[in-house]
Design an enzyme around this catalytic site. Structure first.
Site, PDB file in Angstrom:
ATOM      1  N   SER A 146      -6.304  30.337 -46.430  1.00 36.47           N
ATOM      2  CA  SER A 146      -6.195  29.167 -45.559  1.00 36.47           C
ATOM      3  C   SER A 146      -6.519  29.544 -44.124  1.00 36.47           C
ATOM      4  O   SER A 146      -6.171  30.619 -43.658  1.00 36.47           O
ATOM      5  CB  SER A 146      -4.786  28.570 -45.618  1.00 36.47           C
ATOM      6  N   LYS A 200      -1.090  27.835 -52.635  1.00 32.95           N
ATOM      7  CA  LYS A 200      -2.138  27.302 -51.757  1.00 32.95           C
ATOM      8  C   LYS A 200      -2.329  25.799 -51.988  1.00 32.95           C
ATOM      9  O   LYS A 200      -2.561  25.036 -51.042  1.00 32.95           O
ATOM     10  CB  LYS A 200      -3.451  28.044 -52.010  1.00 32.95           C
ATOM     11  N   HIS A 203       0.464  24.108 -50.187  1.00 32.96           N
ATOM     12  CA  HIS A 203       0.126  24.203 -48.763  1.00 32.96           C
ATOM     13  C   HIS A 203      -0.805  23.055 -48.388  1.00 32.96           C
ATOM     14  O   HIS A 203      -0.606  22.373 -47.377  1.00 32.96           O
ATOM     15  CB  HIS A 203      -0.536  25.550 -48.484  1.00 32.96           C
ATOM     16  N   ASN A 204      -1.839  22.822 -49.204  1.00 31.55           N
ATOM     17  CA  ASN A 204      -2.791  21.766 -48.904  1.00 31.55           C
ATOM     18  C   ASN A 204      -2.162  20.381 -49.026  1.00 31.55           C
ATOM     19  O   ASN A 204      -2.520  19.463 -48.285  1.00 31.55           O
ATOM     20  CB  ASN A 204      -4.000  21.869 -49.835  1.00 31.55           C
ATOM     21  N   GLU A 207      -0.391  19.819 -45.955  1.00 32.11           N
ATOM     22  CA  GLU A 207      -1.440  19.552 -44.965  1.00 32.11           C
ATOM     23  C   GLU A 207      -1.878  18.088 -45.010  1.00 32.11           C
ATOM     24  O   GLU A 207      -2.055  17.452 -43.964  1.00 32.11           O
ATOM     25  CB  GLU A 207      -2.619  20.475 -45.240  1.00 32.11           C
TER      26      GLU A 207
END
Length: 501
Positions: A146, A200, A203-204, A207
């Site tokens: 990232s 991940k 995480h996105n 986001e």
């Protein structure tokens, strides 16, 4: 007789011991990560099936300080250029392209060599590839990367998961290439299997929520407060000095300062010329799907995904506005809200902060639920630490999230951590005011509204779910539990209701 031309700087590493690491896939992310690794003192071999990408990478390596990068145009030469145990990093598009690249390279890999997939891959694909690689003695990592193009070049947040030995072989390289904070490099071994890719993905998802909430804050400031682009730039720049300090808030301030550079345009801010139609690549959808499968409430992330879907219906939205305007609904604000700009800015700041806490809480709860299901033993405090630098959701309050999980690794929800609980209570008045004013004015704030609803639902010690369960028992005999005695119960509701009449 003329003397031969000297070898290009990028090829100088050929005189040194062979590289321990190679990278296949030289689009911008791959190029940048390769140059980052080389700049940190680790010679690297690179490969791309399109030779022009190899050439451009070598040119950049020469221009950026004669970095030790060796280019290869043949997969066999690329793999055999590496010292054993070899590590090959893939930065290609997720899905079939990964399998195709593995098929091209794996015939030349030996037992003990490792493949590291740095793309946004579905975690179960990684677990399938781990098994396939293990059948040949090859190690495998799925590594979330990232930070975008800039992060790849200057220091990303790295989330490797899979075979621990594969991580150990290049731990020193990853720690140097990762973003650096006062708490150390932004990389850690996440866990076995597809844990790195799953982390991940979440995480996105966070986001997605973060970006939606920031967009809503902008919309309220602009439409309710009438703030100009330059004023909004100043607001976000000021917010970035306090509790909202983060990469996304920082770049938002920058965006509002950029004039339209297109020759022949009418001038004005570039952001105003951008079509209100958002793209996506799938990780947000995966996050919401996983939340549903694990029975984890993630309404802020889901609302941000729905917001992107609705943004894609541009023509339908324009038509709907026209139809409803003909029926008497104005296209602009439904109600004019009179409020001092400074008061509005402060209340929106508090609403944005509180909503962000809920979005991060939902992501963390999803990670914990998946960790329990898979036996990954994810360390939420450590994940918060590696997100403090390099990644897109890096933010000042991640340090406090880390401390919250350090204090209590079994914390049920960030909302009930004493520090965050105190802040949420202090800010909930302003938060409610912003959402209420947006509703009155006809401004869509799905992210803030979902966060507030999540907060109010989570803190409620008596929900109307008793009625829903009664309904389920009436039409489907699903039974219910009572608050005054143990066991499951079923009632003939319709019969008793009729008898009561």
């Amino acid at each position: 007789m003329t003397s031969p031309a000297p070898a290009p700087p990028a090829a100088a590493a050929a005189q040194s011991p062979p590289p321990r690491i190679g990278l296949a896939g030289l689009a911008t992310m791959g190029q940048n990560l390769a140059l980052n690794i080389a700049e940190k003192g680790f010679p690297i071999s690179v490969y791309n099936r399109t030779a022009a990408k190899v050439d451009s990478t070598l040119s950049r390596a020469a221009a950026e300080g004669a970095l030790p990068v060796l280019g290869h145009r043949d997969p066999r030469d690329f793999v055999l250029s590496l010292a054993r145990p070899r590590t090959v990093v893939l930065l290609v598009q997720a899905g079939p392209a990964v399998d195709a690249t593995i098929d091209a390279l794996s015939p030349y890999l030996d037992a003990g060599d490792a493949i590291v997939d740095g793309g946004n891959e579905w975690y179960q694909n990684t677990e399938r590839r781990i098994e396939q690689a293990a059948s040949r003695g090859i190690l495998y990592l799925g590594m979330g990367v990232s930070g975008g193009e800039e992060g790849a070049r200057n220091g990303p947040s790295l989330m490797p998961g899979g075979d621990f030995q594969a991580y150990s072989n290049i731990k020193d390289i990853l720690e140097k290439a990762a973003a650096q904070t006062e708490d150390g490099p932004c990389v850690t071994f996440v866990g076995p299997g597809g844990a790195g890719n799953f982390v991940k993905m979440v995480h996105n998802g966070i986001e997605y929520g973060d970006m939606q909430l920031i967009a809503e804050a902008y919309d309220v400031l602009h439409r309710v407060g009438g703030l100009s682009n330059s004023e909004i730039a100043d607001v976000f720049a000021e917010w970035n000095k306090g509790e909202l300090e983060s990469f996304l808030v920082e770049i938002t301030a920058d965006i509002f300062t950029v004039a339209d550079p297109l020759e022949g345009s009418t001038g004005g801010a570039l952001v105003d010329k951008i079509l209100d139609k958002t793209g996506m690549k799938g990780t947000g959808k995966w996050t919401v799907q996983q939340a549903a499968e694990l029975a984890v409430a993630a309404p802020t992330i889901a609302a941000s995904l729905d917001g992107r879907y609705l943004s894609g219906l541009k023509d339908e939205r324009v038509a709907a506005a026209s139809v409803l305007e003909e029926e008497g609904m104005p296209v602009g604000l439904l109600e004019k809200i009179n409020v001092d700009k400074k008061v509005l800015v402060d209340r929106v700041r508090q609403a944005l902060y509180s909503s962000k806490v809920c979005s991060y809480a939902q992501g963390m709860n999803l990670l914990r639920a998946k960790s329990v299901e898979q036996g990954w033993n994810l360390n939420l405090a450590e994940l918060s630490r590696i997100w403090k630098g390099g990644c897109i959701i890096r933010a000042r309050f991640l340090d406090r999230i880390k401390k919250a999980y350090d204090r209590n690794p079994e914390l049920a929800n960030l909302i009930v951590d004493r520090e965050f609980a105190r802040e949420m209570v202090q800010r909930q008045g302003a938060w409610r005011w912003v959402v209420a004013r947006a509703v009155e004015a006809g401004i869509s704030t799905p992210g803030m509204s979902a966060s507030l609803s999540y907060f109010d639902t989570y803190r409620c010690n008596r929900l109307p779910a008793n009625l829903i369960q009664a309904q389920r028992d009436l039409f489907g005999a699903h039974t219910y539990e009572r608050i005054d005695r143990p066991g499951s119960f079923h009632t003939e509701w319709t019969k008793l209701a009729r008898e009561g009449k």
